[in-house]
Design an enzyme around this catalytic site. Structure first.
Site, short mmCIF file in Angstrom:
data_model
loop_
_atom_site.label_atom_id
_atom_site.label_comp_id
_atom_site.label_asym_id
_atom_site.label_seq_id
_atom_site.Cartn_x
_atom_site.Cartn_y
_atom_site.Cartn_z
N ALA A 61 0.97 -1.17 -0.16
CA ALA A 61 0.00 0.00 0.04
C ALA A 61 0.86 1.42 0.17
O ALA A 61 2.24 0.99 0.46
CB ALA A 61 -0.77 -0.05 1.30
N GLY A 100 0.78 -5.34 0.99
CA GLY A 100 -0.43 -5.22 -0.15
C GLY A 100 0.16 -5.91 -1.45
O GLY A 100 -0.66 -6.66 -2.21
N GLU A 103 0.14 -9.50 -0.62
CA GLU A 103 -1.43 -9.90 -0.94
C GLU A 103 -2.18 -9.87 -2.42
O GLU A 103 -2.77 -10.96 -2.46
CB GLU A 103 -2.27 -9.04 -0.09
CG GLU A 103 -1.77 -9.12 1.47
CD GLU A 103 -2.28 -8.09 2.45
OE1 GLU A 103 -2.25 -6.99 2.20
OE2 GLU A 103 -3.19 -8.43 3.29
N GLU A 123 3.66 -5.40 7.34
CA GLU A 123 2.65 -4.28 8.20
C GLU A 123 2.79 -4.22 9.47
O GLU A 123 2.66 -3.02 10.13
CB GLU A 123 1.23 -4.86 7.85
CG GLU A 123 0.64 -4.59 6.50
CD GLU A 123 1.05 -5.54 5.49
OE1 GLU A 123 2.06 -6.47 5.83
OE2 GLU A 123 0.50 -5.90 4.56
C1 LIG Z 1 -7.59 -2.46 3.31
C2 LIG Z 1 -5.94 -2.35 3.70
C3 LIG Z 1 -5.46 -3.01 2.32
C4 LIG Z 1 -4.07 -2.92 2.25
C5 LIG Z 1 -3.10 -2.86 3.39
C6 LIG Z 1 -1.69 -2.91 2.91
C7 LIG Z 1 -0.78 -2.64 3.93
C8 LIG Z 1 0.47 -2.40 3.11
O1 LIG Z 1 0.95 -2.78 2.09
S1 LIG Z 1 1.45 -1.49 4.41
C9 LIG Z 1 2.90 -1.44 3.35
C10 LIG Z 1 3.68 -2.53 3.30
N1 LIG Z 1 4.92 -2.49 2.69
C11 LIG Z 1 6.29 -1.94 3.26
O2 LIG Z 1 6.24 -1.95 4.46
C12 LIG Z 1 7.15 -1.58 2.45
C13 LIG Z 1 7.77 -0.58 2.92
N2 LIG Z 1 8.99 -0.10 1.86
C14 LIG Z 1 10.19 -0.74 1.94
O3 LIG Z 1 10.34 -1.63 3.03
C15 LIG Z 1 11.42 -0.27 1.43
O4 LIG Z 1 11.01 1.02 0.86
C16 LIG Z 1 11.48 -1.19 0.14
C17 LIG Z 1 10.06 -1.54 -0.75
C18 LIG Z 1 12.28 -2.67 0.17
C19 LIG Z 1 12.53 -0.42 -0.73
O5 LIG Z 1 13.96 -0.34 -0.32
P1 LIG Z 1 14.88 0.61 -0.89
O6 LIG Z 1 15.25 0.34 -2.31
O7 LIG Z 1 15.71 0.67 0.11
O8 LIG Z 1 14.01 2.03 -1.00
P2 LIG Z 1 13.70 3.14 0.16
O9 LIG Z 1 14.54 4.19 0.32
O10 LIG Z 1 13.28 2.24 1.26
O11 LIG Z 1 12.18 3.58 -0.57
C20 LIG Z 1 12.30 4.46 -1.84
C21 LIG Z 1 11.42 5.47 -1.56
O12 LIG Z 1 10.02 4.68 -1.84
C22 LIG Z 1 9.07 5.40 -0.69
N3 LIG Z 1 8.46 3.98 -0.30
C23 LIG Z 1 8.80 2.72 -0.21
N4 LIG Z 1 7.80 1.85 0.12
C24 LIG Z 1 6.55 2.79 0.23
C25 LIG Z 1 5.48 2.46 0.35
N5 LIG Z 1 4.76 1.28 0.73
N6 LIG Z 1 4.33 3.59 0.25
C26 LIG Z 1 5.01 4.89 0.25
N7 LIG Z 1 6.30 5.03 -0.16
C27 LIG Z 1 7.10 4.03 0.02
C28 LIG Z 1 10.19 5.54 0.63
O13 LIG Z 1 9.61 6.37 1.39
C29 LIG Z 1 11.12 6.40 -0.33
O14 LIG Z 1 10.86 7.42 -0.56
P3 LIG Z 1 11.68 8.71 -0.80
O15 LIG Z 1 10.90 9.94 -0.89
O16 LIG Z 1 12.77 8.47 -1.74
O17 LIG Z 1 12.34 8.71 0.53
#
Ligand SMILES: CC/C=C\C=C\CC(=O)SCCNC(=O)CCNC(=O)[C@H](O)C(C)(C)COP(=O)(O)OP(=O)(O)OC[C@H]1O[C@@H](n2cnc3c(N)ncnc32)[C@H](O)[C@@H]1OP(=O)(O)O
Length: 947
Positions: A61, A100, A103, A123
């Site tokens: 998400a 997500g 999922e 999550e």
């Molecule tokens: C009814 C409800 C339905 C669904 C619910 C779903 C719940 C979820 O899905 S919650 C999200 C779960 N996902 C995560 O927790 C992943 C989080 N991200 C990471 O762990 C890492 O970013 C990565 C995907 C492994 C990538 O790592 P890396 O290559 O080292 O890059 P980063 O520097 O961490 O990230 C780059 C850039 O992307 C932004 N970002 C990463 N993930 C998300 C995200 N899920 N949502 C929004 N933004 C995300 C991160 O903040 C970075 O942004 P910058 O602006 O460049 O700092």
């Protein structure tokens, strides 16, 4: 947001296109829903493949969306349409499938993973649970124990492990998308029912209750007080005991509870704060995206004590060749053996070969002449470090960067003894350096941007969370630690015990209370520092009262403990007793209890009952208070940086967000009030004095010596993604230098380099909604609260929410509010900044009746409206004006501000009687800040800046 293609004549290929991680934002969910509909209704399409652009399937998400109301299609129905369809859908997983995203893959009928892909449900680390069916589907697919482990820890697993567990159907070393296309064609015609995970029965172990109980105990031990893992366990139980649809309902109810919790907000804040810290910024304007780091291929580490050894290991394991230097043969050999042992164990754990060939051990500094960078890690003694830096200056080639691993000494003093002060910086590792993630990169006033960029980038390469900090005693982390430790010992004096204080802190979420932590770290180090700084020991004038040093309260109990040879775990005795030296099991020691009682009676201290609340408030609010000071001093660029330092360097509980975030969640008014309360009770403890008070009353005269508040604000905001330079637009006529900045949301003050020019511009909905403190009963309209800008900044951005959508139509603009002295008014319980009206000699005894229309010249409305529209459309910004012109235009701000913010309002709504019409938008939340609908406008703060 997703590309739809028909490939191989009969396969619909849906590619998620939402960089950087193809998160499932509202447009992406829309695009998936539309693409699936198209694929399922097109008779040419026989199968579907879903993949992600740029080698990343999906990062889950879009976490940024969690801060606002859900927009766009909910995810679950979108995913259900995939599973229910009558054409096989294959997920082609490259890079990552997380949250997500994972999922989404679980709703597909088949999953193909590229061998380097990682999968997981993280999550729980964000304070929520996998609520798009993850908790119901994964147990059905792989069974309760494995699903429970993945869901409650958030661990990412490899493609191979996913194959072994039965999550994916195939792992490929080739392109996952190509493989999935072939796979999809072969799946055509095969029955889909068995592939629909929702129809599977969860394999239920006979000892389910015991299993869940053990999991519960484990998470309670590992993450005490954290809700999300417990909710995950409940959801998994539902997967085992309920039909799918009921389990889904349970999952959604649990999610609803977690979603709005403070813990979820804190944990999501931590996620972004960590990433924000990497975007470092210096007062000079140098920052992460305009400064180029040097490549570091070779490094040297001087000193092979605990810190030096850890640093050598950290460098070597990322492929940097290291020359390690010691002063004596025996120490060198000892260090060599220990480093090799550490690298071998580390390599074994990671399943790689140890990088021993990168190491060289020497007694001679002459060997360092060609290295790219040196990290000095000798004893914490300025004279010794200076000698080392002088020597390095002579030996190393001119371009070598010289860094010091000091934990608090003056980096600039070291730079001053070298021939290259611009190439000197601090790299403050935390012990043990090869384990601890935090690195404070200390920027001296003469450190070049290239030096800082290099140290930050090297930290990142070593896997550290690096934070750029200013050069002041103790830098950020240790500077804040001192008042925290002081409070703990003052509480001992007043009647608390080490066990009680530790328990309160551990209940709050710290893995270890302050005394257990001190025993682990060793008490002698602090004792030596106190002796060196003349706080204790033979050099102290015996006429000095024992409980006062340098005019402030001092607690000699820690010195008394050390005088008894109690140095903590290593001596088997400290604040606690241990069965033997080195033991970790802390037991209360009656001898400490005796010592405290004797001490109190010697100084006539009547012990009192101290509540846990007082312990938490005094220890933690003082921590945040020092954090505010650090921001004011410009020693940290943002509150996030301080929080990240405490999360990664001092084990601050992550679900509390960090000291600054915690203070903002408690509410800064409350923090302020409690600090004032404690400071009144303990006036000889300056750290309890709220930073806000430092600029008022008797202290006012000092203000001119201080960094200007506006500068501090700007520094504290510079580099924030929401704090944007306004593209070099012309700025004020009298100070035509620098650039203007604007704050979109976190503060409605912007700043330009002519430091007294404020450019408020913010989304109305985001304007400060912090409850206004209750006015004192004897004076209902005025509270003389003079708060600093830094505090106000934090106060009105209590949870550092992300910026609103740029296209939001609700920007307001007080284009000409650039005054040196202005007032914050409370309107409908919210705050608004306006210029102080022409000076009245006496404060009104009754709340002043503000007539907005009379404050707002009609002509100015029109002009302001123009500015607002420009603002909404793009970054173009009205000019900033000099203070000298403030009188012409400042006051119109109130009128212009609310008029433009609620464009649909007629001026009738701005009725001069101050009463809103029934049903008027002025009564609605979105405009309450600006509404004069209540006739009483209260002055709640006087805020002054220096001109
Ligand atoms: C009814 C409800 C339905 C669904 C619910 C779903 C719940 C979820 O899905 S919650 C999200 C779960 N996902 C995560 O927790 C992943 C989080 N991200 C990471 O762990 C890492 O970013 C990565 C995907 C492994 C990538 O790592 P890396 O290559 O080292 O890059 P980063 O520097 O961490 O990230 C780059 C850039 O992307 C932004 N970002 C990463 N993930 C998300 C995200 N899920 N949502 C929004 N933004 C995300 C991160 O903040 C970075 O942004 P910058 O602006 O460049 O700092």
């Amino acid at each position: 947001m997703a590309r739809y293609e028909l490939v191989k004549r009969s396969v619909a290929l849906i590619t998620l296109t939402n960089p950087p991680v193809n998160a499932l934002s509202s447009p992406v969910r829309h695009a998936i829903a539309n693409s699936m509909e198209r694929a399922l209704s097109d008779p040419k399409v026989r199968a579907v493949v879903i993949c992600g652009e740029n080698g990343r399937f999906c990062g889950g998400a879009d976490i940024r969306e969690f801060a606002g109301p859900l927009r766009g299609p909910p995810l679950i129905p979108v995913l259900e349409a995939i599973e229910a369809g009558d054409k096989p859908v294959v997920a082609a997983i490259e890079g990552m499938a997380l949250g997500g995203g994972f999922e989404l893959a679980l709703f597909c009928h088949y999953r193909i993973a590229q061998s380097k892909a990682r999968l997981g449900l993280p999550e729980v680390t964000l304070g929520i649970l996998p609520a798009a069916g993850g908790t119901q589907r994964l147990p059905r697919l792989i069974g309760i124990p494995a699903a429970l482990e993945m869901i409650t820890t958030g661990r990412h697993i490899s493609a191979q492990e996913a194959l072994k567990l039965g999550i994916v159907d195939q792992v490929t070393d080739q392109n996952a998308c190509e493989t999935a296309l072939e796979f999809a064609l072969k799946a055509v015609g095969k029955p889909l029912s068995p592939r629909r995970v929702s129809t599977l029965t969860t394999p239920c172990p006979p000892d389910l209750d015991a299993l869940l109980e053990a999991a519960t105990m484990q998470v309670k031990k590992k993450t005490p007080g954290v809700m999300a893992p417990l909710a995950c366990i409940q959801a998994v139980r539902a997967a085992a005991t309920m039909p799918y649809s009921k389990g889904m309902k349970q999952e959604s109810e649990l999610m609803a509870t977690l979603f709005n919790s403070g813990q979820a907000r804190a944990l999501q804040y931590c996620f972004f704060a960590q990433r924000t810290a990497g975007k470092w910024t210096l007062p000079s304007g140098a920052q992460w995206n305009n400064s180029k780091p040097r490549e570091i291929r070779s490094a040297a580490v001087i000193g092979l004590g605990t810190m030096g050894r850890g640093i050598v290991v950290s460098l070597a394991r990322v492929g940097i060749s290291v020359i390690a230097v010691e002063s004596e043969k025996k120490l060198l050999e000892n260090g060599r053996q220990m480093v090799i042992g550490m690298l071998e164990r580390d390599a074994k754990r990671r399943g790689v070969s140890a990088s021993l060939n990168l190491l060289k051990f020497t007694l001679s500094l002459q060997d360092l002449k060609d290295v790219d960078l040196v990290i000095e890690a000798v004893f914490e003694d300025m004279a010794l470090k200076k000698r080392v830096f002088q020597e390095l200056s002579k030996v190393c080639r001119p371009g070598t960067l010289l860094c010091t691993n000091t934990s608090g000494l003056d980096v600039d003093a070291l730079a001053g003894v070298t021939d290259r002060p611009h190439l000197v910086a601090g790299m403050h590792f935390f012990s043990p350096a090869h384990v601890m993630k935090l690195l404070e990169v200390v920027c001296g006033p003469r450190s070049s941007s290239e030096t800082i960029a290099t140290a930050m980038s090297l930290g990142k390469k070593m896997g550290k969370v690096s934070v750029a900090v200013g050069n002041c005693p103790g830098f950020v982390g240790n500077r804040m630690l001192k008042p925290y430790l002081d409070q703990a010992t003052f509480l001992l004096e007043e009647g608390a015990t080490p066990e009680q204080i530790d328990k309160a802190l551990e209940d709050f979420g710290f893995a270890m209370g302050v005394f257990r932590m001190s025993d682990l770290a060793g008490l002698d180090v602090g004792w030596r520092v106190r002796k060196e700084s003349g706080l204790t020991g033979p050099d102290v004038d015996p006429k000095n009262p024992p409980r006062k040093r340098q005019g402030r309260r001092y607690c000699p109990i820690p010195d008394m403990v050390c005088e008894q040879g109690r140095f903590g775990q290593k001596t088997g005795r400290g604040w606690y007793k241990y069965d033997k030296p080195g033991d970790t099991n802390a037991k209360p020691d009656p001898l400490i209890q005796n010592l405290l009682e004797t001490y109190r009676s010697r100084y006539g201290i009547q012990p009192r009952n101290i509540s846990d609340q007082e312990i938490i408030e005094r220890c933690l609010f003082v921590l945040a208070n020092e954090g505010f000071r650090i921001l004011e001093d410009g020693m940290a660029a943002r509150p996030e940086d301080i929080d990240v330092i405490y999360l990664f360097g001092y084990a601050f509980p992550r679900h509390r967000g960090g000291p600054m975030f915690y203070a903002s969640m408690v509410g800064l008014e409350r923090v302020l009030e409690r600090l004032e309360h404690y400071h009144q009770a303990h006036p000889d403890v300056p750290h309890l004095e709220p930073i806000t008070m430092a600029y008022t009353g008797a202290q006012k005269a000092l203000k001119s010596d201080k960094l200007d508040e506006a500068q501090a604000l700007a520094k504290s905001c510079a580099g924030r993604p929401d704090f944007l330079p306004c593209d070099g637009l012309s700025i004020c006529a009298t100070h035509s230098h620098g650039k203007c900045f604007k704050l979109h949301w976190c503060c409605h003050l912007g700043w330009c380099h002519c430091k007294y020019v404020y450019q408020p511009m913010t989304n109305v909905a985001q304007l400060p909604s912090t409850p206004v403190p209750a006015a004192p009963s004897d004076c209902t309209d005025t509270i003389d609260l003079s708060i600093s800008l830094t505090e106000r900044f934090l106060r009105i951005s209590p949870c550092f929410l992300p910026p609103p959508c740029p296209e939001s139509p609700k920007y307001c603009n007080i284009a000409e509010l650039f005054i040196d002295d202005y007032i914050v008014k409370r309107i409908n319980g919210k705050m608004c900044y306006v210029q102080r009206p022409p000076i009245h000699t006496e404060a009104p005894s009754t709340p002043p009746q503000i007539n907005p229309a009379s404050l707002t010249p009609q002509k100015q409305h029109t002009e302001d409206k123009q500015t607002v529209e420009e603002t909404v459309k793009g970054p173009k910004m009205g000019h900033c004006s000099s203070p000298s012109s403030s009188e012409d235009s400042g006051i119109n701000a109130l009128g212009g501000h609310y008029l433009e913010s609620c464009e649909e309002e007629s001026e009738d709504e701005l009725s001069t009687d101050g009463h809103s019409s029934p049903g008027s938008l002025w009564d609605q939340d979105e405009c309450t800040l600006l509404s004069p609908s209540k006739s009483i406008v209260e002055i709640i703060e006087n805020i002054e800046t220096t001109v």
